[in-house]
Design an enzyme around this catalytic site. Structure first.
Site, PDB file in Angstrom:
ATOM      1  CE  LYS A   1      -4.161  -6.164  -0.257  1.00 42.98           C
ATOM      2  NZ  LYS A   1      -4.915  -4.938  -0.736  1.00 42.98           N
TER       3      LYS A   1
ATOM      4  CG  ASP B   1      -7.412  -5.733  -3.192  1.00 39.90           C
ATOM      5  OD1 ASP B   1      -8.691  -6.262  -3.483  1.00 39.90           O
ATOM      6  OD2 ASP B   1      -7.115  -5.185  -2.181  1.00 39.90           O
TER       7      ASP B   1
ATOM      8  NE  ARG C   1      -1.889  -4.931  12.209  1.00 38.76           N
ATOM      9  CZ  ARG C   1      -2.355  -4.947  10.844  1.00 38.76           C
ATOM     10  NH1 ARG C   1      -1.959  -5.769  10.188  1.00 38.76           N
ATOM     11  NH2 ARG C   1      -2.722  -3.526  10.603  1.00 38.76           N
TER      12      ARG C   1
ATOM     13  CB  THR D   1     -14.113  -6.087   7.502  1.00 41.70           C
ATOM     14  OG1 THR D   1     -12.870  -5.564   6.646  1.00 41.70           O
ATOM     15  CG2 THR D   1     -13.729  -7.659   7.336  1.00 41.70           C
TER      16      THR D   1
ATOM     17  NE  ARG E   1      -1.725  -0.691   8.389  1.00 45.72           N
ATOM     18  CZ  ARG E   1      -2.872  -0.386   8.653  1.00 45.72           C
ATOM     19  NH1 ARG E   1      -3.120   0.923   9.295  1.00 45.72           N
ATOM     20  NH2 ARG E   1      -3.979  -1.209   8.749  1.00 45.72           N
TER      21      ARG E   1
ATOM     22  CB  THR F   1     -18.500  -3.399 -17.868  1.00 42.00           C
ATOM     23  OG1 THR F   1     -19.432  -2.915 -18.829  1.00 42.00           O
ATOM     24  CG2 THR F   1     -17.402  -2.384 -17.718  1.00 42.00           C
TER      25      THR F   1
ATOM     26  CG  ASP G   1      -1.992  -1.106   1.122  1.00 44.65           C
ATOM     27  OD1 ASP G   1      -2.533  -1.437   0.012  1.00 44.65           O
ATOM     28  OD2 ASP G   1      -2.198  -1.699   2.363  1.00 44.65           O
TER      29      ASP G   1
ATOM     30  CE  LYS H   1     -11.401  -4.864  -1.706  1.00 40.80           C
ATOM     31  NZ  LYS H   1     -10.203  -4.270  -1.576  1.00 40.80           N
ATOM     32  CG  LEU H   2     -12.744  -5.189 -12.060  1.00 43.74           C
ATOM     33  CD1 LEU H   2     -11.665  -5.411 -11.319  1.00 43.74           C
ATOM     34  CD2 LEU H   2     -13.139  -5.946 -13.371  1.00 43.74           C
ATOM     35  CG  HIS H   3     -19.948  -4.362  -7.744  1.00 46.89           C
ATOM     36  ND1 HIS H   3     -20.327  -4.231  -6.388  1.00 46.89           N
ATOM     37  CD2 HIS H   3     -21.272  -4.695  -8.285  1.00 46.89           C
ATOM     38  CE1 HIS H   3     -21.508  -4.641  -6.279  1.00 46.89           C
ATOM     39  NE2 HIS H   3     -22.023  -4.818  -7.539  1.00 46.89           N
ATOM     40  CG  ASP H   4     -19.794  -1.758 -14.295  1.00 46.86           C
ATOM     41  OD1 ASP H   4     -20.780  -1.412 -14.878  1.00 46.86           O
ATOM     42  OD2 ASP H   4     -18.839  -0.886 -14.566  1.00 46.86           O
TER      43      ASP H   4
HETATM   44  O1  C5P Z   1      -1.495  -2.838   6.906  1.00 47.50           O
HETATM   45  P1  C5P Z   1      -2.572  -4.208   7.101  1.00 47.50           P
HETATM   46  O2  C5P Z   1      -1.990  -5.278   7.335  1.00 47.50           O
HETATM   47  O3  C5P Z   1      -3.922  -3.684   7.956  1.00 47.50           O
HETATM   48  O4  C5P Z   1      -3.280  -4.022   5.439  1.00 47.50           O
HETATM   49  C1  C5P Z   1      -4.103  -5.212   5.064  1.00 47.50           C
HETATM   50  C2  C5P Z   1      -4.546  -4.830   3.499  1.00 47.50           C
HETATM   51  O5  C5P Z   1      -5.695  -5.891   3.353  1.00 47.50           O
HETATM   52  C3  C5P Z   1      -4.733  -3.531   3.066  1.00 47.50           C
HETATM   53  O6  C5P Z   1      -4.307  -3.602   1.856  1.00 47.50           O
HETATM   54  C4  C5P Z   1      -6.356  -3.384   3.223  1.00 47.50           C
HETATM   55  O7  C5P Z   1      -7.009  -2.651   2.361  1.00 47.50           O
HETATM   56  C5  C5P Z   1      -6.594  -4.939   2.830  1.00 47.50           C
HETATM   57  N1  C5P Z   1      -7.927  -5.374   3.550  1.00 47.50           N
HETATM   58  C6  C5P Z   1      -8.309  -5.378   4.757  1.00 47.50           C
HETATM   59  N2  C5P Z   1      -9.555  -6.088   5.334  1.00 47.50           N
HETATM   60  C7  C5P Z   1     -10.470  -6.282   4.354  1.00 47.50           C
HETATM   61  C8  C5P Z   1     -10.112  -6.348   3.032  1.00 47.50           C
HETATM   62  C9  C5P Z   1      -8.750  -5.970   2.561  1.00 47.50           C
HETATM   63  O8  C5P Z   1      -7.428  -4.890   5.641  1.00 47.50           O
HETATM   64  N3  C5P Z   1     -11.534  -6.722   4.625  1.00 47.50           N
END
Ligand code: C5P
Length: 234
Positions: free
Chosen positions: A32, A59, A181, A119, A211, A68, A10, A61-64
């Site tokens: 990713k 990543d 984590r 989420t 992160r 398309t 990211d 996330k297509l939706h249409d």
């Molecule tokens: O930095 P962190 O470990 O929280 O990053 C998690 C990654 O997963 C980010 O790219 C976040 O957008 C993605 N993600 C998420 N929860 C979701 C869907 C995607 O944390 N439900």
């Protein structure tokens, strides 16, 4: 395929992303690429990272409407991404069209997985904004089943849902789980988290970690620790 750590890159642009990836001398982590980086840099960033030998989860996330999405998926397939995704909320016809678009003339294609319910959407928002009265878990499992019926390979879900998804959709249906984590790490803005070892125990196939690796003092060590905890410990 299966059982791997995917680093969520990211970063706002190419420079930061490539200098992060330059830290890895021996490993070629699965990465990713999300909307921010893709929209900033375009498809060239996918080609560039792929050329460096990484596998890529795109990543977007297509939706249409089905037509398309089918045509957009054909473009993503030509970029040689390894995993791509869409919103299961686009319904079964959209998911089937996506698979069709993704499949190359020789029959190969990237893996296709679905986002069930984001989420960030809680029960109250679901009821108020989407008029969905069913409990979240039931909705998530229903969307996962729809993805399976459409022929998709799996879903993105919370590690807490991975076991149940496997129960309902089968053990070969992939679960790709963010929200990971280290036991001694900072949770940041993630609320429901699991360690890599717990995610493995519960049956996640891929964990998506951002992160805890990208913001670590030593990202390579953090990545290796993640791989050790997720892949080696039984
Ligand atoms: O930095 P962190 O470990 O929280 O990053 C998690 C990654 O997963 C980010 O790219 C976040 O957008 C993605 N993600 C998420 N929860 C979701 C869907 C995607 O944390 N439900």
């Amino acid at each position: 395929m299966g059982k791997d750590v995917i680093i969520a890159c990211d970063f706002p642009g190419k420079e930061q992303t490539l200098s992060f990836l330059d830290l890895f001398k021996e490993e070629k982590p699965f990465v990713k690429i999300g909307m921010e980086l893709f929209y900033a840099e375009g498809p060239e960033i996918v080609r560039e990272i792929k050329k460096r030998g990484h596998q890529i989860f795109l990543d977007l996330k297509l939706h249409d409407i089905p037509n398309t999405v089918k045509r957009a998926m054909a473009v993503l397939s030509s970029l040689d991404a390894d995993i791509v995704n869409l919103h299961a909320g686009g319904t079964i016809p959209m998911m089937e069209a996506a698979l069709e678009g993704l499949t190359r003339p020789d029959g190969t294609r990237p893996l296709l997985i679905a986002v069930t319910m984001l989420t960030s959407t809680d029960r109250e928002t679901m009821e108020r904004d989407l008029l969905i009265k069913a409990p979240i878990e039931e909705t998530v499992m229903h969307y996962a089943m729809n993805a399976k019926k459409a022929g998709l390979d799996g879903v993105v879900c919370s590690p807490l849902e991975a076991g149940k998804v496997h129960e309902i959709c089968g053990k070969d249906f992939l679960t790709v789980t963010p929200g990971v984590r280290f036991a001694d790490g900072d949770k940041g803005d993630q609320k429901r988290v699991m360690t890599p070892a717990q995610a493995k125990l519960i049956g996640s196939d891929y964990i998506v970690v951002g992160r805890p690796i990208t913001a670590a003092e030593n990202p390579v060590e953090a990545y290796k620790r993640c791989v050790r905890e997720f892949k080696d410990q039984s």
